[in-house]
Motif scaffolding. Structure first.
Motif, PDB file in Angstrom:
ATOM      1  N   VAL A 310       0.880  -1.242  -0.094  1.00 59.84           N
ATOM      2  CA  VAL A 310       0.072  -0.024  -0.028  1.00 59.84           C
ATOM      3  C   VAL A 310       0.893   1.321   0.155  1.00 59.84           C
ATOM      4  N   TRP A 311       0.478   2.141  -0.699  1.00 53.83           N
ATOM      5  CA  TRP A 311       1.008   3.543  -0.781  1.00 53.83           C
ATOM      6  C   TRP A 311       0.467   4.259   0.103  1.00 53.83           C
ATOM      7  N   ASN A 312       0.885   4.898   1.356  1.00 50.98           N
ATOM      8  CA  ASN A 312       0.436   5.352   2.296  1.00 50.98           C
ATOM      9  C   ASN A 312       0.575   7.195   2.275  1.00 50.98           C
ATOM     10  N   ALA A 313      -0.015   7.974   2.014  1.00 53.22           N
ATOM     11  CA  ALA A 313       0.071   9.378   1.835  1.00 53.22           C
ATOM     12  C   ALA A 313      -0.759  10.396   2.679  1.00 53.22           C
ATOM     13  N   ASN A 314      -0.183  11.545   2.935  1.00 46.34           N
ATOM     14  CA  ASN A 314      -0.812  12.365   3.372  1.00 46.34           C
ATOM     15  C   ASN A 314      -0.563  13.803   2.861  1.00 46.34           C
ATOM     16  N   TYR A 315      -1.293  14.788   2.763  1.00 40.41           N
ATOM     17  CA  TYR A 315      -1.103  16.079   2.323  1.00 40.41           C
ATOM     18  C   TYR A 315      -1.652  17.162   3.108  1.00 40.41           C
ATOM     19  N   ILE A 316      -1.588  18.419   2.868  1.00 39.06           N
ATOM     20  CA  ILE A 316      -2.150  19.469   3.855  1.00 39.06           C
ATOM     21  C   ILE A 316      -2.614  20.488   2.992  1.00 39.06           C
ATOM     22  N   TYR A 317      -3.929  20.765   3.120  1.00 35.69           N
ATOM     23  CA  TYR A 317      -4.953  21.773   2.148  1.00 35.69           C
ATOM     24  C   TYR A 317      -5.526  22.680   3.437  1.00 35.69           C
ATOM     25  N   LYS A 318      -5.031  23.758   3.325  1.00 35.44           N
ATOM     26  CA  LYS A 318      -5.731  25.051   4.241  1.00 35.44           C
ATOM     27  C   LYS A 318      -5.295  24.539   5.584  1.00 35.44           C
ATOM     28  N   SER A 319      -3.941  24.104   5.897  1.00 32.64           N
ATOM     29  CA  SER A 319      -3.764  23.903   7.458  1.00 32.64           C
ATOM     30  C   SER A 319      -4.189  22.653   7.929  1.00 32.64           C
ATOM     31  N   LYS A 320      -5.096  21.894   7.084  1.00 29.82           N
ATOM     32  CA  LYS A 320      -5.430  20.653   7.578  1.00 29.82           C
ATOM     33  C   LYS A 320      -4.921  19.631   6.871  1.00 29.82           C
ATOM     34  N   THR A 321      -4.741  18.314   7.668  1.00 27.30           N
ATOM     35  CA  THR A 321      -3.979  17.218   7.042  1.00 27.30           C
ATOM     36  C   THR A 321      -5.118  16.025   6.650  1.00 27.30           C
ATOM     37  N   TYR A 322      -4.788  15.706   5.268  1.00 27.10           N
ATOM     38  CA  TYR A 322      -5.766  14.471   4.949  1.00 27.10           C
ATOM     39  C   TYR A 322      -4.981  13.404   4.351  1.00 27.10           C
ATOM     40  N   TYR A 323      -5.471  12.248   4.473  1.00 27.29           N
ATOM     41  CA  TYR A 323      -4.890  10.787   4.130  1.00 27.29           C
ATOM     42  C   TYR A 323      -5.657  10.132   3.055  1.00 27.29           C
ATOM     43  N   TYR A 324      -4.625   9.384   2.236  1.00 26.41           N
ATOM     44  CA  TYR A 324      -5.303   8.554   1.216  1.00 26.41           C
ATOM     45  C   TYR A 324      -4.388   7.269   1.141  1.00 26.41           C
ATOM     46  N   MET A 325      -4.812   6.401   0.638  1.00 23.89           N
ATOM     47  CA  MET A 325      -3.883   5.080   0.186  1.00 23.89           C
ATOM     48  C   MET A 325      -4.275   4.696  -1.094  1.00 23.89           C
TER      49      MET A 325
END
Length: 373
Positions: A310-325
């Motif tokens: 699994v590729w585990n990822a996170n990113y920040i949008y407008k100071s909030k962290t989101y996750y996807y796989m």
């Protein structure tokens, strides 16, 4: 690459540079000179180990990972990964927290087999870009922008269980019957009689037995991920399992399982019970079933421990962290994206407006619906 992502090192025969597993060629590939080295296949069929509740079997053999391991524990999210002893990492591959501690004396059953990564980092990013464009109610600027994701290739631990089952059951099965009955009603102030069809149920007792074998009931052994997100990653093709070799982990991280064999079996048994009940209901048939009782015995229980990519990822949008796989075998994406409050509000108002028009039309033209009732 950081120390975390170069978890296991294999020197290149040409230049002594580090070799990592390459998803495209399915071989080791030197990061410096590009030379490749084939990984010897060691598995024809995955070995199923007997499941003995409450007993450990040949732990020295089952815990041999081929390299000495140490666990890295994150104090922020609780995630645990395995890296070779002597190496260090400064951040958690799950949440990016710097609060990580090394733990020695790792006693984890090594995987029997694994599905190697077949989706590269770039392909995973492309899959996410296509996926997010299909999501509704996203902010326009996010939908158009390239997302700067922190991607980590992680092997997630799973258990699989095989078992033979034998069930005996009893129940009452209901069969629908129909009859004509005479009723009265008031129409325009006058009482009149009419004939209607009435349904009633006749109940009969039933009992029987049912045999069923289960193969590879797949149970996540990770307590770190949201179970719904893991399910949405899609089905892994377990027919493509390869025998465990540490070379497959080179360049990637393996997560330490936090669900024990016993806990995994409880989850697998619950899933099997649900399947057996559904299938017995189909066998019984009828229109309704009540007072269904099932007693099931489980025999020849075996298990294996495996790793799935699994590729585990996170990113920040407008100071909030989101996750996807991203499924490292198929490219299927599962995750969370930002939502536009304006778009959601606009859609809600539109639905309310349409509903209001429908209600107004029905109220303004009662004769149309009265004549069709």
């Amino acid at each position: 690459m950081s120390d975390a992502t170069t978890a296991i090192r294999f020197p290149c025969a040409n230049c002594a540079g580090p070799m990592v597993f390459d998803a495209e060629s399915q071989n080791l590939k030197c990061q410096y000179c590009g030379a490749t080295q084939q990984i010897e296949k060691v598995l024809d069929e995955p070995v199923e180990h007997p499941f003995r509740d409450g007993r450990e079997e040949d732990l020295d053999r089952l815990q041999d990972w081929g390299t000495r391991q140490q666990a890295i524990h994150c104090e922020t999210c609780g995630g645990e990964t395995l890296i070779p002893a002597g190496q260090t990492t400064s951040t958690c591959v799950f949440c990016g927290s710097p609060k990580v501690l090394s733990q020695e004396n790792v006693r984890s059953i090594r995987p029997e087999s694994l599905v190697p990564f077949q989706v590269s980092r770039d392909a995973a990013l492309s899959s996410f870009a296509r996926w997010k464009k299909k999501k509704l109610f996203m902010p326009n600027d996010f939908k158009r922008a390239d997302v700067d994701s922190q991607l980590n290739g992680i092997y997630i631990p799973y258990w699989t269980y095989d078992t033979d089952t034998y069930s005996v059951y009893s129940a009452e099965v209901g069969i629908y019957h129909y009859r004509q009955v005479t009723r009265t009603r008031v129409v325009n102030g006058k009482r009149e009689t009419y004939t209607a069809t009435e349904r009633y149920t006749v109940w009969h007792p039933t009992r029987g037995d049912y045999g069923r074998s289960f193969d590879d009931i797949l149970i996540p052994a990770s307590g770190h991920y949201n179970s719904d997100l893991l399910k949405k990653l899609g089905d892994f093709r377990l027919k493509e399992l390869e025998g465990y070799k540490p070379e497959y982990l080179s360049g990637y991280i393996s997560e330490r399982y936090s669900v024990t064999r016993e806990e995994g079996w409880e989850k697998a048994q619950s899933r099997a019970d649900s399947t057996i009940q559904s299938e017995i209901r189909t066998v019984i048939g009828g229109d309704e079933i009540r007072n269904l009782r099932i007693r099931t015995t489980y025999d020849a229980i075996t298990y294996k421990h495996l790793l799935l990519p699994v590729w585990n990822a996170n990113y920040i949008y407008k100071s909030k962290t989101y996750y996807y796989m991203v499924n490292g075998q198929t490219g299927t994406v599962s995750g969370r994206v930002p939502r536009s409050a304006f778009k959601i509000t606009l859609f809600t108002l539109l639905c309310l407006g349409v509903a209001g028009v429908v209600i107004w039309f029905i109220a303004s033209h009662p004769e149309i619906f009265a004549s069709t009732s």
